[in-house]
Design a protein around this motif. Sequence first.
Motif, mmCIF file in Angstrom:
data_model
loop_
_atom_site.group_PDB
_atom_site.id
_atom_site.type_symbol
_atom_site.label_atom_id
_atom_site.label_comp_id
_atom_site.label_asym_id
_atom_site.label_seq_id
_atom_site.Cartn_x
_atom_site.Cartn_y
_atom_site.Cartn_z
ATOM 1 N N LEU A 18 0.806 -1.222 0.000
ATOM 2 C CA LEU A 18 0.000 0.000 0.000
ATOM 3 C C LEU A 18 0.843 1.279 0.000
ATOM 4 O O LEU A 18 0.355 2.329 -0.409
ATOM 5 C CB LEU A 18 -0.915 0.020 1.227
ATOM 6 C CG LEU A 18 -2.095 -0.942 1.217
ATOM 7 C CD1 LEU A 18 -2.775 -0.959 2.583
ATOM 8 C CD2 LEU A 18 -3.088 -0.541 0.136
ATOM 9 N N ASN A 19 2.072 1.199 0.452
ATOM 10 C CA ASN A 19 2.899 2.397 0.593
ATOM 11 C C ASN A 19 3.050 3.178 -0.701
ATOM 12 O O ASN A 19 3.081 4.404 -0.681
ATOM 13 C CB ASN A 19 4.278 2.028 1.125
ATOM 14 C CG ASN A 19 4.486 2.533 2.528
ATOM 15 O OD1 ASN A 19 3.732 3.363 3.020
ATOM 16 N ND2 ASN A 19 5.510 2.023 3.177
ATOM 17 N N GLU A 20 3.147 2.488 -1.817
ATOM 18 C CA GLU A 20 3.368 3.174 -3.082
ATOM 19 C C GLU A 20 2.131 3.918 -3.572
ATOM 20 O O GLU A 20 2.250 4.959 -4.210
ATOM 21 C CB GLU A 20 3.840 2.183 -4.134
ATOM 22 C CG GLU A 20 5.227 1.632 -3.852
ATOM 23 C CD GLU A 20 5.679 0.652 -4.915
ATOM 24 O OE1 GLU A 20 5.125 0.669 -6.024
ATOM 25 O OE2 GLU A 20 6.593 -0.120 -4.613
ATOM 26 N N HIS A 21 0.950 3.387 -3.290
ATOM 27 C CA HIS A 21 -0.264 3.972 -3.848
ATOM 28 C C HIS A 21 -1.095 4.734 -2.814
ATOM 29 O O HIS A 21 -1.673 5.764 -3.119
ATOM 30 C CB HIS A 21 -1.126 2.885 -4.505
ATOM 31 C CG HIS A 21 -0.394 2.130 -5.574
ATOM 32 N ND1 HIS A 21 0.001 2.717 -6.755
ATOM 33 C CD2 HIS A 21 0.037 0.847 -5.633
ATOM 34 C CE1 HIS A 21 0.633 1.821 -7.499
ATOM 35 N NE2 HIS A 21 0.669 0.680 -6.837
ATOM 36 N N LYS A 22 -1.200 4.196 -1.641
ATOM 37 C CA LYS A 22 -2.052 4.787 -0.598
ATOM 38 C C LYS A 22 -1.266 4.850 0.715
ATOM 39 O O LYS A 22 -1.504 4.072 1.638
ATOM 40 C CB LYS A 22 -3.305 3.945 -0.385
ATOM 41 C CG LYS A 22 -4.183 3.783 -1.593
ATOM 42 C CD LYS A 22 -5.109 4.953 -1.698
ATOM 43 C CE LYS A 22 -6.093 4.699 -2.837
ATOM 44 N NZ LYS A 22 -7.002 5.799 -3.004
ATOM 45 N N SER A 23 -0.327 5.769 0.800
ATOM 46 C CA SER A 23 0.542 5.825 1.980
ATOM 47 C C SER A 23 -0.234 6.162 3.254
ATOM 48 O O SER A 23 0.125 5.690 4.341
ATOM 49 C CB SER A 23 1.675 6.822 1.768
ATOM 50 O OG SER A 23 1.160 8.114 1.532
#
Length: 128
Positions: A18-23
Motif C-alpha cells: 500500500l505504501n506506493e499507492h495509498k501511503s
Amino acid sequence: MLQIVGLGLIATFLVILLNEHKSSVAFLLTVFVGCVIFLFLVDKISDILHMLQKMANDTKVNMVYFETILKIIGIAYIAEFAAQISKDAGQGAIASKIELGGKILILAMAIPILTAIIETVIGLIPST
C-alpha cells in the motif's frame, strides 16, 4: 505468539504494497495493527500486574512505591509505542520529543523513590 507474528507479517506485507499507492492507508493500517497487537497482550499484562501485586503484598513493600514503579513502567511503554508510531509516520523529531517527555515524567515520578533510598542509606551510616 504465532498470532502476533502472523498478524505482524501480514500487515508488513500489506503496508509495503500500500505504501506506493495509498501511503495514508498504509500508515493507518500500521497504527491499527499496533493497537490490535497491544489488545492481544492485555490479558498477559493483567496477569503480570496481578503477580507483581501479590509479590509486593507478600514482601510487605510500601504500595505507594510499588504503584509508582508500575506507573513509571507504563509511561516508558506508552512513550515508546507513541514514538515508534511517530517514527513510522516519518516524524523523527516528534518521536524524539515524545521520548524526552517520557523520560522527564519518569524522572519526576522517581524522585520520591530516590529520596527514600538516599534517606535509608544515610540512616544506615553510623553517626560519629
